[in-house]
Enzyme design. Structure first.
Site, short mmCIF file in Angstrom:
data_model
loop_
_atom_site.label_atom_id
_atom_site.label_comp_id
_atom_site.label_asym_id
_atom_site.label_seq_id
_atom_site.Cartn_x
_atom_site.Cartn_y
_atom_site.Cartn_z
N CYS A 83 102.76 101.08 22.35
CA CYS A 83 103.05 100.56 23.70
C CYS A 83 103.26 99.05 23.74
O CYS A 83 103.81 98.53 24.71
CB CYS A 83 101.95 100.97 24.67
SG CYS A 83 100.30 100.84 24.00
N HIS A 116 100.39 95.84 29.78
CA HIS A 116 100.18 95.01 28.60
C HIS A 116 101.04 93.74 28.72
O HIS A 116 102.22 93.83 29.06
CB HIS A 116 100.63 95.74 27.33
CG HIS A 116 99.73 96.87 26.90
ND1 HIS A 116 98.60 97.25 27.58
CD2 HIS A 116 99.82 97.70 25.82
CE1 HIS A 116 98.02 98.26 26.94
NE2 HIS A 116 98.74 98.56 25.88
N1 LIG Z 1 97.58 105.05 26.62
C1 LIG Z 1 98.69 104.42 26.29
O1 LIG Z 1 99.09 103.42 26.92
C2 LIG Z 1 99.51 104.91 25.12
C3 LIG Z 1 100.78 104.36 24.91
C4 LIG Z 1 101.54 104.81 23.82
C5 LIG Z 1 101.01 105.77 22.99
N2 LIG Z 1 99.77 106.29 23.22
C6 LIG Z 1 99.26 107.35 22.34
O2 LIG Z 1 99.15 108.54 23.09
C7 LIG Z 1 98.11 109.37 22.57
C8 LIG Z 1 97.19 109.78 23.71
O3 LIG Z 1 96.73 108.63 24.35
P1 LIG Z 1 96.01 108.65 25.77
O4 LIG Z 1 95.84 107.21 26.10
O5 LIG Z 1 96.71 109.55 26.73
O6 LIG Z 1 94.55 109.26 25.37
P2 LIG Z 1 93.49 110.05 26.26
O7 LIG Z 1 93.54 109.62 27.69
O8 LIG Z 1 92.21 109.91 25.53
O9 LIG Z 1 93.98 111.57 26.17
C9 LIG Z 1 93.87 112.34 25.00
C10 LIG Z 1 94.42 113.73 25.23
O10 LIG Z 1 94.25 114.45 24.00
C11 LIG Z 1 93.65 115.69 24.30
N3 LIG Z 1 92.87 116.20 23.17
C12 LIG Z 1 91.77 115.66 22.61
N4 LIG Z 1 91.30 116.47 21.62
C13 LIG Z 1 92.13 117.54 21.58
C14 LIG Z 1 92.20 118.72 20.79
N5 LIG Z 1 91.30 118.97 19.83
N6 LIG Z 1 93.20 119.61 21.03
C15 LIG Z 1 94.11 119.38 22.00
N7 LIG Z 1 94.12 118.28 22.79
C16 LIG Z 1 93.15 117.37 22.58
C17 LIG Z 1 92.74 115.40 25.48
O11 LIG Z 1 92.39 116.62 26.09
P3 LIG Z 1 90.93 116.82 26.81
O12 LIG Z 1 91.09 116.18 28.17
O13 LIG Z 1 90.80 118.30 26.86
O14 LIG Z 1 89.93 116.14 25.95
C18 LIG Z 1 93.67 114.53 26.32
O15 LIG Z 1 94.58 115.32 27.02
C19 LIG Z 1 97.43 108.52 21.47
O16 LIG Z 1 97.95 108.89 20.21
C20 LIG Z 1 97.85 107.11 21.81
O17 LIG Z 1 97.89 106.26 20.69
C21 LIG Z 1 99.00 105.89 24.28
#
Ligand SMILES: NC(=O)c1ccc[n+]([C@@H]2O[C@H](COP(=O)([O-])OP(=O)(O)OC[C@H]3O[C@@H](n4cnc5c(N)ncnc54)[C@H](OP(=O)(O)O)[C@@H]3O)[C@@H](O)[C@H]2O)c1
Length: 338
Positions: free
Chosen positions: A130, A243
């Site tokens: 990001c 950011h």
């Molecule tokens: N946040 C950002 O700004 C951003 C920007 C670019 C890229 N990313 C990338 O996007 C990804 C997710 O980020 P996020 O910020 O959305 O994180 P997050 O809010 O922590 O969400 C994580 C997601 O993964 C799911 N998950 C966790 N364990 C799992 C499993 N065993 N099987 C299936 N699903 C599972 C969670 O489901 P539950 O609710 O059921 O736990 C939730 O839906 C990461 O790789 C991050 O690096 C994030």
């Protein structure tokens, strides 16, 4: 008649997953079936899209049958396991973790910067970090005009970049500290409320973090130029969304601050707000909920004849994540219909 698509969202309950739902709805992406997948913990929950409650199901190997697209927004280890399974089942995978970004067989795409890379996919397309996305959107026009040689960046990254639990942690710590109670520290390595952490991802080579190296390598891959030298410091700040980056750019040929202002005003997806004398410059609250990458404080660098300084801000959950993923799908669908 416009076709509709079968779309699975892996990580639908996360910070990016929920943003994907609103962006699909906002942009009226033609979805005929939406499959919401997350961990076992969330199975049985429902999420609302376009006024309808849809159930969340547990991610399994069978979840991708009949899907056209699988949007992955989970940890890189889950993407590494399930991404290839989804691709084998016939879904085109768009993954926003770091699992496949540096794989030479996987395109790493920002739709305004290198859409041509999409042509070479083999079932998986990676979405950059990001902080890399807004940076390359600003560097690309300067690279074309004057060849970027060296970039020095300090980031000011919001807590939503670390997921939904990180957002809760900033909220809870802020409430606790204002009430005179000790903060609970669990998601971040140190207290984030009323603080700044020069620490995003694990420390590695030469004392730089994984996040810092990601920005270097991803920028070089997207701009298709390994000769660009980069030095990055990534910092987490107590901001919920958006950011920011302070960027110094050295070019082979001189470009003035005024030329940079013109170039960036014409760049797709970029908006210039640069009237500092009227206190007009981009801030996280400017970018939150918006699609554009905002740029301001564009100045000649008094210490270098061929360098400029600027400040950029973008919504990490939109252009830094969900929006770019949906734009990749839109481009692929438009090409398919041609
Ligand atoms: N946040 C950002 O700004 C951003 C920007 C670019 C890229 N990313 C990338 O996007 C990804 C997710 O980020 P996020 O910020 O959305 O994180 P997050 O809010 O922590 O969400 C994580 C997601 O993964 C799911 N998950 C966790 N364990 C799992 C499993 N065993 N099987 C299936 N699903 C599972 C969670 O489901 P539950 O609710 O059921 O736990 C939730 O839906 C990461 O790789 C991050 O690096 C994030």
């Amino acid at each position: 008649m416009e076709r509709g698509y079968h779309v699975a969202i892996v990580g639908a309950t996360g910070a990016v997953g929920l943003e994907l739902l609103s962006i699909l709805e906002e942009r009226k992406f033609p979805v005929v079936q939406l499959s919401l997948l997350a961990s076992k913990r969330s199975a049985g929950r429902t999420l609302c899209i376009a006024g309808r409650e849809l159930p969340v199901r547990e991610l399994t190997e069978q979840a991708f049958e009949g899907m056209d697209f699988a949007l992955f927004s989970v940890s890189s280890s889950i993407s590494k396991t399930f991404g290839p399974i989804a691709a084998r089942a016939g879904a085109l995978v768009i993954d926003d973790s770091s699992a496949f970004r540096m794989d030479p067989d996987v395109p790493l795409v920002v739709t305004e910067v290198n859409p041509h890379a999409l042509h070479h996919h083999r079932g998986i397309i990676a979405h950059p970090n990001c902080s890399t996305i807004p940076l390359v959107m600003v560097l690309k026009p300067l690279h074309l005009r004057a060849r970027v040689q060296r970039v020095v960046v300090a980031t000011y990254q919001s807590v939503s970049g670390a997921g939904a639990r990180a957002v809760e942690e900033l909220e809870q710590q802020t409430r606790a500290l204002v009430a005179g109670e000790p903060p609970n520290v669990s998601v971040f390595p140190q207290q984030i409320a009323f603080n700044c952490l020069p620490h995003i991802d694990a420390f590695g080579e030469l004392g730089y973090t994984g996040e810092e190296w990601k920005m270097v390598r991803e920028t070089q891959k997207i701009l298709e130029d390994d000769s660009i030298r980069m030095s990055i410091t990534t910092v987490r700040v107590p901001v919920f969304r958006g950011h920011s980056e302070a960027v110094n750019i050295e070019t082979e040929r001189k470009v003035s601050a005024q030329e940079v202002r013109h170039l960036l005003s014409a760049a797709p997806g970029v908006a210039v707000i640069d009237e500092p004398e009227k206190s007009q410059y981009p801030m996280p609250i400017t970018a939150a909920g918006r699609d554009e990458v905002f740029v301001g404080r564009i100045r000649d660098d008094p210490s270098h004849a061929r360098a400029i300084n600027l400040w950029l801000v973008s919504d990490n959950l939109r252009k830094g994540a969900a929006l770019n993923m949906v734009q990749i799908m839109e481009l692929l669908c438009a090409e398919h219909q041609r």
